[in-house]
Write a protein that holds these residues in place. Structure first.
Motif, PDB file in Angstrom:
ATOM      1  N   THR A  10      -3.912 -40.322 -10.020  1.00 53.70           N
ATOM      2  CA  THR A  10      -4.655 -40.125 -11.266  1.00 53.70           C
ATOM      3  C   THR A  10      -5.831 -41.084 -11.421  1.00 53.70           C
ATOM      4  OG1 THR A  10      -3.139 -41.632 -12.391  1.00 53.70           O
ATOM      5  CG2 THR A  10      -2.601 -39.281 -12.478  1.00 53.70           C
ATOM      6  N   SER A  12      -9.488 -43.078  -9.926  1.00 57.57           N
ATOM      7  CA  SER A  12     -10.803 -42.615  -9.510  1.00 57.57           C
ATOM      8  C   SER A  12     -10.756 -42.049  -8.081  1.00 57.57           C
ATOM      9  CB  SER A  12     -11.766 -43.804  -9.623  1.00 57.57           C
ATOM     10  OG  SER A  12     -12.965 -43.535  -8.989  1.00 57.57           O
ATOM     11  N   GLY A  38       0.389 -44.427 -12.135  1.00 55.10           N
ATOM     12  CA  GLY A  38       0.843 -45.629 -12.825  1.00 55.10           C
ATOM     13  C   GLY A  38       1.505 -45.262 -14.149  1.00 55.10           C
ATOM     14  N   GLU A 125      -6.622 -54.156  -1.040  1.00 50.22           N
ATOM     15  CA  GLU A 125      -5.760 -55.315  -1.289  1.00 50.22           C
ATOM     16  C   GLU A 125      -4.634 -55.413  -0.262  1.00 50.22           C
ATOM     17  OE1 GLU A 125      -6.635 -52.995  -3.519  1.00 50.22           O
ATOM     18  OE2 GLU A 125      -7.458 -53.926  -5.327  1.00 50.22           O
TER      19      GLU A 125
HETATM   20  P1  NAD Z   1      -8.057 -46.683 -10.646  1.00 50.45           P
HETATM   21  O1  NAD Z   1      -7.701 -47.767 -11.561  1.00 50.45           O
HETATM   22  O2  NAD Z   1      -9.041 -45.656 -11.076  1.00 50.45           O
HETATM   23  O3  NAD Z   1      -6.727 -45.895 -10.201  1.00 50.45           O
HETATM   24  C1  NAD Z   1      -5.592 -46.556  -9.742  1.00 50.45           C
HETATM   25  C2  NAD Z   1      -4.419 -45.608  -9.565  1.00 50.45           C
HETATM   26  O4  NAD Z   1      -3.257 -46.394  -9.300  1.00 50.45           O
HETATM   27  C3  NAD Z   1      -4.088 -44.773 -10.795  1.00 50.45           C
HETATM   28  O5  NAD Z   1      -3.488 -43.565 -10.386  1.00 50.45           O
HETATM   29  C4  NAD Z   1      -3.073 -45.651 -11.511  1.00 50.45           C
HETATM   30  O6  NAD Z   1      -2.251 -44.907 -12.387  1.00 50.45           O
HETATM   31  C5  NAD Z   1      -2.287 -46.195 -10.353  1.00 50.45           C
HETATM   32  N1  NAD Z   1      -1.666 -47.498 -10.629  1.00 50.45           N
HETATM   33  C6  NAD Z   1      -2.231 -48.558 -11.268  1.00 50.45           C
HETATM   34  N2  NAD Z   1      -1.376 -49.587 -11.296  1.00 50.45           N
HETATM   35  C7  NAD Z   1      -0.263 -49.192 -10.647  1.00 50.45           C
HETATM   36  C8  NAD Z   1       0.983 -49.822 -10.338  1.00 50.45           C
HETATM   37  N3  NAD Z   1       1.245 -51.072 -10.730  1.00 50.45           N
HETATM   38  N4  NAD Z   1       1.894 -49.117  -9.635  1.00 50.45           N
HETATM   39  C9  NAD Z   1       1.652 -47.851  -9.239  1.00 50.45           C
HETATM   40  N5  NAD Z   1       0.500 -47.201  -9.525  1.00 50.45           N
HETATM   41  C10 NAD Z   1      -0.444 -47.868 -10.209  1.00 50.45           C
HETATM   42  O7  NAD Z   1      -8.527 -47.381  -9.290  1.00 50.45           O
HETATM   43  P2  NAD Z   1      -9.567 -46.830  -8.202  1.00 50.45           P
HETATM   44  O8  NAD Z   1     -10.926 -47.228  -8.597  1.00 50.45           O
HETATM   45  O9  NAD Z   1      -9.264 -45.411  -7.868  1.00 50.45           O
HETATM   46  O10 NAD Z   1      -9.192 -47.754  -6.958  1.00 50.45           O
HETATM   47  C11 NAD Z   1      -8.022 -47.547  -6.194  1.00 50.45           C
HETATM   48  C12 NAD Z   1      -8.103 -48.399  -4.948  1.00 50.45           C
HETATM   49  O11 NAD Z   1      -9.181 -47.949  -4.142  1.00 50.45           O
HETATM   50  C13 NAD Z   1      -8.381 -49.879  -5.220  1.00 50.45           C
HETATM   51  O12 NAD Z   1      -7.724 -50.644  -4.262  1.00 50.45           O
HETATM   52  C14 NAD Z   1      -9.888 -49.993  -5.036  1.00 50.45           C
HETATM   53  O13 NAD Z   1     -10.283 -51.293  -4.646  1.00 50.45           O
HETATM   54  C15 NAD Z   1     -10.107 -49.004  -3.906  1.00 50.45           C
HETATM   55  N6  NAD Z   1     -11.461 -48.455  -3.857  1.00 50.45           N
HETATM   56  C16 NAD Z   1     -11.921 -47.719  -4.903  1.00 50.45           C
HETATM   57  C17 NAD Z   1     -13.198 -47.177  -4.874  1.00 50.45           C
HETATM   58  C18 NAD Z   1     -13.709 -46.313  -5.998  1.00 50.45           C
HETATM   59  O14 NAD Z   1     -14.759 -45.711  -5.864  1.00 50.45           O
HETATM   60  N7  NAD Z   1     -13.007 -46.182  -7.101  1.00 50.45           N
HETATM   61  C19 NAD Z   1     -14.017 -47.418  -3.767  1.00 50.45           C
HETATM   62  C20 NAD Z   1     -13.519 -48.178  -2.724  1.00 50.45           C
HETATM   63  C21 NAD Z   1     -12.234 -48.684  -2.775  1.00 50.45           C
END
Ligand code: NAD
Ligand code: MG
Length: 396
Positions: A10, A12, A38, A125
């Motif tokens: 859910t 990004s 999450g 991470e």
């Molecule tokens: P986000 O916050 O939009 O989404 C995180 C997801 O993880 C959600 O589905 C949330 O519900 C879930 N979540 C959060 N905490 C949790 C927990 N404690 N246990 C289980 N699930 C949990 O984050 P994002 O921007 O999609 O980033 C996700 C990962 O991808 C990160 O490590 C980020 O550094 C990496 N990343 C993201 C992008 C980007 O464009 N968004 C680009 C490069 C790398």
């Protein structure tokens, strides 16, 4: 039929992955094993109803009854709690997206490797906290880790499978974030809302704030070090405000291969989803004549102290990455909660690393995930202490 799971469905990255899977035929083309989130039950249920996974898991255990109720009669299993998220990773799938944010993504991603999957790794991470363990686990089980971070996907593509011995440097680009052009003396007043706006990319809030502080690039330098096995002195960072060149690999013959594309994560995700093939992707095409010029500059260490911290972490090695990331996550929580200023975050992380190093054990090579998780908890406690905020050591 290929099987797949999405961890952090859910978020990004998770939503972009979901979008690509739907465009590529959805449940008619793939067998979906697990979807996890999450706390967003409503969206997890919508995705589950559309993709029909074997199991849907919500990390916030208190929300399990709501998930169960919403999935009643669908035949989709429901589960809740962090252990259930990690267990879902043990269910074999050909391809698994690791897109949970923060150190919470480590255990599920690690477990997924045990059945030799192809792990699309957005969760940087994992590599920062436990890189050697993760890479060894992948080798042990014949699993493949594909980078999804845009810079690392770009470097992977620019490398084109060539021998790392032929590589002189890997350059990661950075937009410079929300405060690239702010006078330095204004940074201390930066608000959470201001830090949560990225000039070029639409991402989750945490990584967006980490882009403004360049803690994101700091994590990415360590990620590149762990993933490509390249020494820290051969990883460079360039500020590139247009975010169109994502990485450049420089070879020992003087040639440089850069990777360009629109700033849309669906490129890197779609590349990993279809690898080793290249599928048509719904990503905007760059018109370089309209772009006109691309600019590059060296990052200013005074504006981005996080980059210097990453260098210190790599020089220490061992468990320093786990301590660094946990201190950073705790400082970020405190900034979002209004307990510290934007410019305080780097100082907090620096102090925690100092204290951990004073206690000894920071240099110890991680022999197990437990060692990493222990270091994570210690660093969170020390960071909370340093800021005078309540400890939330169980976040992971
Ligand atoms: P986000 O916050 O939009 O989404 C995180 C997801 O993880 C959600 O589905 C949330 O519900 C879930 N979540 C959060 N905490 C949790 C927990 N404690 N246990 C289980 N699930 C949990 O984050 P994002 O921007 O999609 O980033 C996700 C990962 O991808 C990160 O490590 C980020 O550094 C990496 N990343 C993201 C992008 C980007 O464009 N968004 C680009 C490069 C790398
Ligand atoms: Mg990135």
């Amino acid at each position: 039929m290929r099987s797949l799971s999405i961890f952090g469905a859910t978020g990004s990255i998770g939503e972009s992955t979901y979008d690509l899977i739907q465009r590529q035929g959805g449940r008619g083309a793939y067998r979906i094993v697990a979807l996890t989130a999450g706390g967003n039950v409503r969206r997890l249920v919508e995705q589950a109803r559309a993709l029909r996974p074997e199991i849907a898991v919500i990390a916030e255990a208190a929300k399990l009854p709501a998930l169960r109720e919403a999935l009643a009669g669908t035949g989709i299993e429901a589960a809740g709690g962090p252990a259930a998220v990690a267990d879902a990773a043990l269910r074999p799938a050909d391809w698994i997206m690791s897109a949970i944010v923060g150190a919470a993504g480590l255990v599920p991603g690690f477990r997924a490797l045990s059945h030799g999957t192809t792990l699309a790794l957005a969760n940087k991470e994992s590599l920062v906290t436990a890189g050697p363990l993760l890479m060894a686990e992948a080798r042990r089980h014949g699993a493949t880790i594909l980078p999804v971070d845009s810079e690392h996907s770009a470097a992977f593509q620019a490398l084109g499978g060539e021998d790392m011995a032929a590589v002189e440097t890997v350059t990661l680009t950075a937009s410079g974030g929300a405060f690239r052009d702010w006078p330095l003396d204004r940074l201390a007043q930066a608000t959470v809302a201001e830090a949560s706006t990225h000039p070029n990319w639409a991402m989750g809030q945490r990584i967006t704030i980490d882009s403004a502080s360049m803690f994101n690039k700091a994590l990415e330098v360590i990620e590149a070090h762990e993933y490509f096995g390249i020494s820290p002195d051969r990883i460079e960072v360039l500020v590139h405000p247009e975010s169109l060149v994502h990485a450049i690999v420089s070879f020992r013959d003087g040639g440089m291969i850069g990777h360009l594309g629109a700033p849309d994560m669906r490129h890197a995700i779609g590349y990993a989803l279809n690898w080793p093939e290249r599928a048509a992707l719904p990503v905007a095409r760059l018109r370089l004549a309209e772009v006109g010029r691309l600019t590059f500059a060296a990052p200013d260490p005074a504006r981005y102290p996080a980059l210097g911290l990453a260098r210190a972490v790599m020089a220490t090695g061992g468990l320093a990455g786990a301590g660094f990331n946990a201190a950073k996550e705790t400082a970020l929580d405190a900034f979002i909660a209004g307990a510290i200023r934007f410019t305080d975050m780097a100082g907090v992380v620096d102090r925690v690393l100092d204290r951990l190093s004073g206690q000894g054990g920071l240099e110890k090579a991680p022999a197990s995930l437990d060692m990493v998780l222990d270091m994570d908890r210690s660093a969170r406690r020390l960071a909370a202490e340093a800021m005078g905020v309540p400890a939330d050591a169980e976040r992971i």
